[in-house]
Design an enzyme around this catalytic site. Structure first.
Site, PDB file in Angstrom:
ATOM      1  N   THR A  61       0.968  -1.063  -0.025  1.00  0.00           N
ATOM      2  CA  THR A  61      -0.013   0.103  -0.055  1.00  0.00           C
ATOM      3  C   THR A  61       0.875   0.981   0.015  1.00  0.00           C
ATOM      4  O   THR A  61       1.777   1.174   0.453  1.00  0.00           O
ATOM      5  CB  THR A  61      -0.874  -0.298   1.406  1.00  0.00           C
ATOM      6  OG1 THR A  61      -1.617  -1.197   1.154  1.00  0.00           O
ATOM      7  CG2 THR A  61      -1.810   1.318   1.223  1.00  0.00           C
ATOM      8  N   GLY A 104       6.257  -0.606  -0.220  1.00  0.00           N
ATOM      9  CA  GLY A 104       7.125   0.485  -0.129  1.00  0.00           C
ATOM     10  C   GLY A 104       7.452   0.220   1.480  1.00  0.00           C
ATOM     11  O   GLY A 104       7.166  -0.514   2.298  1.00  0.00           O
ATOM     12  N   ALA A 105       8.159   1.448   1.767  1.00  0.00           N
ATOM     13  CA  ALA A 105       8.515   1.625   3.155  1.00  0.00           C
ATOM     14  C   ALA A 105       8.680   3.223   3.588  1.00  0.00           C
ATOM     15  O   ALA A 105       8.843   4.026   2.682  1.00  0.00           O
ATOM     16  CB  ALA A 105       9.885   1.037   3.482  1.00  0.00           C
ATOM     17  N   ASP A 106       8.595   3.457   4.946  1.00  0.00           N
ATOM     18  CA  ASP A 106       8.586   4.539   5.325  1.00  0.00           C
ATOM     19  C   ASP A 106      10.344   4.810   5.666  1.00  0.00           C
ATOM     20  O   ASP A 106      10.844   6.202   5.458  1.00  0.00           O
ATOM     21  CB  ASP A 106       7.953   5.289   6.614  1.00  0.00           C
ATOM     22  CG  ASP A 106       6.431   4.809   6.253  1.00  0.00           C
ATOM     23  OD1 ASP A 106       5.823   5.616   5.163  1.00  0.00           O
ATOM     24  OD2 ASP A 106       5.555   4.220   6.951  1.00  0.00           O
ATOM     25  N   GLU A 149      -0.336  -5.430   5.803  1.00  0.00           N
ATOM     26  CA  GLU A 149       0.907  -5.826   5.118  1.00  0.00           C
ATOM     27  C   GLU A 149       1.711  -6.577   5.711  1.00  0.00           C
ATOM     28  O   GLU A 149       2.338  -7.403   5.069  1.00  0.00           O
ATOM     29  CB  GLU A 149       1.648  -4.111   5.041  1.00  0.00           C
ATOM     30  CG  GLU A 149       0.994  -2.942   4.356  1.00  0.00           C
ATOM     31  CD  GLU A 149       1.654  -1.956   4.462  1.00  0.00           C
ATOM     32  OE1 GLU A 149       1.362  -1.110   3.628  1.00  0.00           O
ATOM     33  OE2 GLU A 149       2.256  -1.552   5.332  1.00  0.00           O
TER      34      GLU A 149
HETATM   35  C1  5RP Z   1       1.575   2.076   4.423  1.00  0.00           C
HETATM   36  C2  5RP Z   1       3.192   1.837   4.237  1.00  0.00           C
HETATM   37  C3  5RP Z   1       3.634   2.303   3.032  1.00  0.00           C
HETATM   38  O1  5RP Z   1       4.430   1.492   2.247  1.00  0.00           O
HETATM   39  C4  5RP Z   1       4.660   3.509   3.570  1.00  0.00           C
HETATM   40  O2  5RP Z   1       4.054   4.400   4.069  1.00  0.00           O
HETATM   41  C5  5RP Z   1       5.269   4.253   2.305  1.00  0.00           C
HETATM   42  O3  5RP Z   1       4.519   4.752   1.545  1.00  0.00           O
HETATM   43  P1  5RP Z   1       4.830   5.724   0.083  1.00  0.00           P
HETATM   44  O4  5RP Z   1       4.898   4.744  -0.891  1.00  0.00           O
HETATM   45  O5  5RP Z   1       3.603   6.493  -0.099  1.00  0.00           O
HETATM   46  O6  5RP Z   1       5.818   6.638   0.641  1.00  0.00           O
HETATM   47  O7  5RP Z   1       3.661   1.310   5.076  1.00  0.00           O
HETATM   48  O8  5RP Z   1       1.043   1.549   5.380  1.00  0.00           O
END
Ligand code: 5RP
Length: 225
Positions: free
Chosen positions: A30, A88-90, A109
């Site tokens: 997501t 993805g990841a933060d 996730e």
């Molecule tokens: C969602 C997540 C996303 O992977 C994370 O927030 C990265 O998001 P983006 O690709 O919009 O930077 O963990 O719960």
């Protein structure tokens, strides 16, 4: 000319297609970077380049996007394993451990990631860090436990705050915790999972990335863990 963050996300979203076997069921995460991966799946389908048998999705948001492209979304409980999960990841560190949950989808996730043999993380280079914790750590919490969980994080040196206006797909709240430096992610993940009321902590250490496709000014850099 330097690429924008959005262009870097498009780049890695497309690169992740190489990890998806034709005819397979793919796990889909997501977020805005995953949206680019879903777009790439749609383009490949349209051009008859690659067709997946279906997807297991980690959120209502991704499910809607996949279905709009005509990709069948299967319930996680109907699948025993997946070859690849793309998300993805933060933040991601140099060992492949991640902070996730910025989009509040962390529980689903982690469930879908756990079904997969390979976790392909797609991220722009701003997400690569030496130590996890600068990005506020999302924790999904059963609402009645929120204050208690915030106090528990206080004892660990963190400051927690309930994310306003957000209810997860599972009907819970998100507590975002600042002020942490997560130097031992696997131990930290286990410890936080013991706090009553915590549904999922946004540290992905047990389900860390196998590969990270990092969007950089020089193109896609592949990190393997
Ligand atoms: C969602 C997540 C996303 O992977 C994370 O927030 C990265 O998001 P983006 O690709 O919009 O930077 O963990 O719960």
């Amino acid at each position: 000319m330097a690429m924008t963050q959005d262009e870097l996300k498009t780049l890695v979203g497309r690169a992740a297609l190489d990890y998806v076997k034709p005819g397979s069921i793919v796990g889909v995460g997501t977020g805005s970077t995953v949206d680019k991966f879903i777009d790439a799946l749609g383009e490949a389908l349209k051009a008859d380049l690659k067709r997946v048998a279906g997807a297991v999705s980690s959120s209502v948001r991704s499910t809607q996007r996949l279905e709009a492209l005509g990709i069948q979304v299967l319930p996680a409980e109907s699948v025993t394993s997946l070859g690849v999960y793309v998300d993805g990841a933060d933040e991601i560190d140099h060992g492949g451990h991640m902070i996730k949950g910025g989009g509040a989808a962390l529980t689903r996730e982690k469930i879908v990631a756990d079904l997969a043999e390979q976790f392909v993380c797609i991220a722009d280079e701003s997400k690569l860090v030496n130590t996890l914790g600068k990005f506020p750590l999302p924790v999904e919490v059963i609402p009645m436990a929120a204050a208690q969980v915030i106090r528990a994080f206080g004892k660990l040196g963190g400051t927690g705050k309930v994310r306003e206006g957000v209810t997860t797909d599972n009907g819970n709240v998100i507590v975002d915790v600042t002020g942490l430096q997560i130097t031992a992610p696997a131990q930290f993940e286990s410890d936080i999972n013991q706090i009553p009321g915590v549904v999922t902590v946004g540290v992905f250490a047990r389900n860390k990335a196998s590969v990270c496709l990092l969007g950089t000014a020089q193109g896609v850099k592949t990190l393997t863990f």
